[in-house]
Design a protein around this motif. Structure first.
Motif, PDB file in Angstrom:
ATOM      1  N   ILE A  40      13.125  14.338   4.957  1.00  0.00           N
ATOM      2  CA  ILE A  40      13.001  13.642   3.748  1.00  0.00           C
ATOM      3  C   ILE A  40      14.404  12.984   3.520  1.00  0.00           C
ATOM      4  N   VAL A  41      14.354  11.656   3.047  1.00  0.00           N
ATOM      5  CA  VAL A  41      15.644  11.035   2.843  1.00  0.00           C
ATOM      6  C   VAL A  41      15.840  10.494   1.470  1.00  0.00           C
ATOM      7  N   GLY A  92       0.727  -1.012   0.056  1.00  0.00           N
ATOM      8  CA  GLY A  92       0.057  -0.032  -0.145  1.00  0.00           C
ATOM      9  C   GLY A  92       0.835   1.321   0.139  1.00  0.00           C
ATOM     10  N   ASP A  93       0.175   2.209   0.209  1.00  0.00           N
ATOM     11  CA  ASP A  93       0.626   3.814   0.090  1.00  0.00           C
ATOM     12  C   ASP A  93       1.504   3.965   1.482  1.00  0.00           C
ATOM     13  N   ALA A  94       2.056   5.236   1.400  1.00  0.00           N
ATOM     14  CA  ALA A  94       2.772   5.623   2.871  1.00  0.00           C
ATOM     15  C   ALA A  94       1.858   5.707   4.154  1.00  0.00           C
ATOM     16  N   ALA A  95       0.494   5.886   3.797  1.00  0.00           N
ATOM     17  CA  ALA A  95      -0.226   5.800   4.989  1.00  0.00           C
ATOM     18  C   ALA A  95      -0.421   4.646   5.507  1.00  0.00           C
ATOM     19  N   ALA A  96      -0.654   3.516   4.775  1.00  0.00           N
ATOM     20  CA  ALA A  96      -0.734   2.085   5.082  1.00  0.00           C
ATOM     21  C   ALA A  96       0.629   1.554   5.739  1.00  0.00           C
ATOM     22  N   GLN A  97       1.650   1.924   5.291  1.00  0.00           N
ATOM     23  CA  GLN A  97       2.999   1.779   5.956  1.00  0.00           C
ATOM     24  C   GLN A  97       3.216   2.272   7.163  1.00  0.00           C
ATOM     25  N   PRO A 106      14.067  -0.463  -1.125  1.00  0.00           N
ATOM     26  CA  PRO A 106      13.328   0.497  -1.973  1.00  0.00           C
ATOM     27  C   PRO A 106      12.001   0.918  -1.779  1.00  0.00           C
ATOM     28  N   GLU A 107      11.206  -0.222  -1.516  1.00  0.00           N
ATOM     29  CA  GLU A 107       9.596  -0.017  -1.345  1.00  0.00           C
ATOM     30  C   GLU A 107       9.293   0.738  -0.290  1.00  0.00           C
ATOM     31  N   TRP A 108       9.980   0.860   0.597  1.00  0.00           N
ATOM     32  CA  TRP A 108       9.662   1.410   1.889  1.00  0.00           C
ATOM     33  C   TRP A 108       9.410   2.942   1.756  1.00  0.00           C
ATOM     34  N   ARG A 109       8.489   3.468   2.120  1.00  0.00           N
ATOM     35  CA  ARG A 109       8.407   4.879   1.966  1.00  0.00           C
ATOM     36  C   ARG A 109       8.290   5.736   3.356  1.00  0.00           C
ATOM     37  N   VAL A 110       8.571   5.056   4.546  1.00  0.00           N
ATOM     38  CA  VAL A 110       8.372   5.826   5.870  1.00  0.00           C
ATOM     39  C   VAL A 110       9.195   4.851   6.716  1.00  0.00           C
ATOM     40  N   GLU A 111       9.747   5.485   7.754  1.00  0.00           N
ATOM     41  CA  GLU A 111      10.269   4.776   9.024  1.00  0.00           C
ATOM     42  C   GLU A 111      10.102   5.781  10.307  1.00  0.00           C
ATOM     43  N   ILE A 112       9.878   5.237  11.358  1.00  0.00           N
ATOM     44  CA  ILE A 112       9.966   6.094  12.535  1.00  0.00           C
ATOM     45  C   ILE A 112      10.579   5.821  13.485  1.00  0.00           C
ATOM     46  N   GLU A 113      11.010   6.672  14.478  1.00  0.00           N
ATOM     47  CA  GLU A 113      11.766   6.288  15.815  1.00  0.00           C
ATOM     48  C   GLU A 113      10.818   7.152  16.726  1.00  0.00           C
ATOM     49  N   ALA A 114      10.883   6.466  18.217  1.00  0.00           N
ATOM     50  CA  ALA A 114      10.167   7.139  19.132  1.00  0.00           C
ATOM     51  C   ALA A 114      11.106   7.056  20.421  1.00  0.00           C
ATOM     52  N   GLU A 115      10.771   7.832  21.327  1.00  0.00           N
ATOM     53  CA  GLU A 115      11.152   7.732  22.716  1.00  0.00           C
ATOM     54  C   GLU A 115      10.221   8.239  23.610  1.00  0.00           C
ATOM     55  N   VAL A 116      10.158   7.356  24.751  1.00  0.00           N
ATOM     56  CA  VAL A 116       9.019   7.503  25.883  1.00  0.00           C
ATOM     57  C   VAL A 116       9.743   7.750  27.298  1.00  0.00           C
ATOM     58  N   LEU A 117       9.276   8.818  28.023  1.00  0.00           N
ATOM     59  CA  LEU A 117       9.444   8.551  29.231  1.00  0.00           C
ATOM     60  C   LEU A 117       8.211   8.305  30.175  1.00  0.00           C
ATOM     61  N   CYS A 118       8.515   7.015  30.603  1.00  0.00           N
ATOM     62  CA  CYS A 118       7.496   6.325  31.379  1.00  0.00           C
ATOM     63  C   CYS A 118       6.967   7.061  32.811  1.00  0.00           C
ATOM     64  N   LEU A 134      10.773  10.217   5.457  1.00  0.00           N
ATOM     65  CA  LEU A 134       9.986   9.861   4.637  1.00  0.00           C
ATOM     66  C   LEU A 134      11.013  10.014   3.177  1.00  0.00           C
ATOM     67  N   THR A 135      10.560   9.158   1.938  1.00  0.00           N
ATOM     68  CA  THR A 135      11.226   9.084   0.991  1.00  0.00           C
ATOM     69  C   THR A 135      10.582  10.285  -0.143  1.00  0.00           C
ATOM     70  N   ASP A 136       9.583  10.497   0.093  1.00  0.00           N
ATOM     71  CA  ASP A 136       8.700  11.708  -0.853  1.00  0.00           C
ATOM     72  C   ASP A 136       7.743  12.705  -0.024  1.00  0.00           C
ATOM     73  N   ARG A 137       8.054  13.849  -0.114  1.00  0.00           N
ATOM     74  CA  ARG A 137       7.545  14.998   0.729  1.00  0.00           C
ATOM     75  C   ARG A 137       6.025  15.086   0.593  1.00  0.00           C
ATOM     76  N   ALA A 138       5.774  14.525  -0.543  1.00  0.00           N
ATOM     77  CA  ALA A 138       4.175  14.475  -1.113  1.00  0.00           C
ATOM     78  C   ALA A 138       3.516  13.388  -0.052  1.00  0.00           C
ATOM     79  N   ASP A 139       3.985  12.731   0.453  1.00  0.00           N
ATOM     80  CA  ASP A 139       3.617  11.669   1.318  1.00  0.00           C
ATOM     81  C   ASP A 139       3.342  12.341   2.705  1.00  0.00           C
TER      82      ASP A 139
END
Length: 126
Positions: A106-107, A44-49, A113-125, A78-83
Protein backbone atom coordinates in the motif's frame (compact mmCIF):
# COMPACT_ATOMS: atom_id res chain seq x y z
CA UNK A 1 21.90 -9.72 -25.65
CA UNK A 2 19.08 -7.48 -24.41
CA UNK A 3 15.76 -7.00 -26.15
CA UNK A 4 13.37 -4.25 -25.17
CA UNK A 5 9.74 -3.43 -25.86
CA UNK A 6 7.69 -0.30 -25.44
CA UNK A 7 4.02 -0.11 -24.57
CA UNK A 8 3.75 3.35 -26.08
CA UNK A 9 3.37 5.00 -22.69
CA UNK A 10 4.10 8.71 -22.93
CA UNK A 11 6.28 8.33 -19.83
CA UNK A 12 8.75 5.89 -21.43
CA UNK A 13 10.74 8.46 -23.45
CA UNK A 14 10.53 11.08 -20.68
CA UNK A 15 11.92 8.74 -18.01
CA UNK A 16 14.12 6.80 -20.43
CA UNK A 17 12.81 3.33 -19.66
CA UNK A 18 11.38 0.32 -21.46
CA UNK A 19 8.11 -1.40 -20.60
CA UNK A 20 9.99 -4.69 -20.51
CA UNK A 21 13.48 -6.03 -21.08
CA UNK A 22 14.50 -9.56 -21.94
CA UNK A 23 17.99 -10.77 -21.26
CA UNK A 24 18.55 -14.45 -21.92
CA UNK A 25 15.66 -16.37 -20.43
CA UNK A 26 14.50 -13.61 -18.08
CA UNK A 27 11.89 -10.93 -18.80
CA UNK A 28 11.46 -8.01 -16.42
CA UNK A 29 8.37 -5.85 -16.78
CA UNK A 30 8.57 -2.34 -15.34
CA UNK A 31 5.97 -0.88 -13.02
CA UNK A 32 2.88 -0.76 -15.20
CA UNK A 33 0.09 1.72 -14.63
CA UNK A 34 -3.40 1.85 -16.14
CA UNK A 35 -2.60 3.93 -19.22
CA UNK A 36 -4.73 3.76 -22.35
CA UNK A 37 -3.21 3.89 -25.86
CA UNK A 38 -4.05 7.61 -26.10
CA UNK A 39 -2.13 8.31 -22.86
CA UNK A 40 -5.22 8.78 -20.71
CA UNK A 41 -5.89 6.86 -17.52
CA UNK A 42 -8.11 3.79 -17.71
CA UNK A 43 -11.51 4.85 -16.37
CA UNK A 44 -13.26 2.97 -13.61
CA UNK A 45 -12.41 1.35 -10.34
CA UNK A 46 -9.26 -0.45 -9.22
CA UNK A 47 -10.39 -3.72 -10.84
CA UNK A 48 -10.80 -2.02 -14.23
CA UNK A 49 -7.40 -0.39 -13.84
CA UNK A 50 -5.83 -3.71 -12.83
CA UNK A 51 -7.31 -5.39 -15.93
CA UNK A 52 -5.63 -2.75 -18.09
CA UNK A 53 -2.32 -3.12 -16.26
CA UNK A 54 -2.38 -6.89 -16.69
CA UNK A 55 -3.21 -6.58 -20.39
CA UNK A 56 -0.20 -4.28 -20.88
CA UNK A 57 2.05 -6.68 -18.93
CA UNK A 58 0.80 -9.73 -20.87
CA UNK A 59 1.42 -8.00 -24.21
CA UNK A 60 4.93 -6.96 -23.18
CA UNK A 61 5.74 -10.54 -22.17
CA UNK A 62 4.33 -11.94 -25.42
CA UNK A 63 6.19 -9.31 -27.48
CA UNK A 64 9.41 -10.65 -25.98
CA UNK A 65 8.44 -14.24 -26.85
CA UNK A 66 7.54 -15.09 -23.27
CA UNK A 67 4.48 -16.69 -21.75
CA UNK A 68 2.55 -15.15 -18.88
CA UNK A 69 2.23 -18.68 -17.46
CA UNK A 70 6.00 -18.55 -16.79
CA UNK A 71 5.71 -15.51 -14.51
CA UNK A 72 7.68 -16.12 -11.31
CA UNK A 73 7.18 -12.83 -9.45
CA UNK A 74 4.74 -9.95 -9.35
CA UNK A 75 4.56 -6.90 -7.14
CA UNK A 76 1.30 -5.00 -6.74
CA UNK A 77 1.11 -1.42 -5.55
CA UNK A 78 -2.24 -0.07 -4.31
CA UNK A 79 -3.22 3.32 -2.94
CA UNK A 80 -6.19 1.97 -0.98
CA UNK A 81 -6.11 -1.34 0.90
CA UNK A 82 -9.89 -1.61 0.43
CA UNK A 83 -9.17 -2.26 -3.27
CA UNK A 84 -7.17 -5.40 -2.47
CA UNK A 85 -9.96 -8.00 -2.88
CA UNK A 86 -10.95 -6.69 -6.33
CA UNK A 87 -7.34 -6.33 -7.49
CA UNK A 88 -6.46 -9.77 -6.11
CA UNK A 89 -9.31 -11.35 -8.09
CA UNK A 90 -8.05 -9.79 -11.32
CA UNK A 91 -4.48 -10.88 -10.53
CA UNK A 92 -5.76 -14.40 -9.93
CA UNK A 93 -7.46 -14.52 -13.34
CA UNK A 94 -4.33 -13.37 -15.17
CA UNK A 95 -1.64 -15.14 -13.12
CA UNK A 96 -3.49 -18.01 -11.42
CA UNK A 97 -1.84 -20.65 -13.60
CA UNK A 98 1.64 -19.27 -12.90
CA UNK A 99 1.08 -18.73 -9.16
CA UNK A 100 4.06 -16.36 -8.91
CA UNK A 101 5.66 -15.15 -5.73
CA UNK A 102 3.67 -11.97 -5.13
CA UNK A 103 4.02 -8.95 -2.90
CA UNK A 104 1.33 -6.32 -2.37
CA UNK A 105 2.21 -2.91 -1.00
CA UNK A 106 0.00 0.00 0.00
CA UNK A 107 1.59 3.25 -1.19
CA UNK A 108 0.75 6.90 -0.64
CA UNK A 109 0.28 7.66 -4.31
CA UNK A 110 1.42 7.46 -7.93
CA UNK A 111 2.55 9.94 -10.57
CA UNK A 112 -1.08 10.51 -11.54
CA UNK A 113 -3.46 10.84 -8.60
CA UNK A 114 -6.26 8.92 -10.36
CA UNK A 115 -4.16 5.76 -10.63
CA UNK A 116 -5.16 3.19 -8.03
CA UNK A 117 -2.82 0.32 -8.94
CA UNK A 118 0.48 -0.55 -10.60
CA UNK A 119 2.09 -3.93 -11.19
CA UNK A 120 5.59 -5.25 -11.92
CA UNK A 121 6.37 -8.74 -13.18
CA UNK A 122 9.29 -11.08 -13.81
CA UNK A 123 9.23 -14.10 -16.09
CA UNK A 124 11.67 -17.00 -16.44
CA UNK A 125 11.20 -18.35 -19.93
CA UNK A 126 10.98 -22.10 -20.35
Amino acid sequence: MKRRVSSGSPLEPILGFSRAVRTGGQIMVAGTAPIEPDGSTTPGDAAAQMERCCAIVAKAIADLDGDIADTVRTCLYLTDRADFPAVAAVHGRWFGTARPATTTLIVSGFIRPEWRVEIEAEVLCA
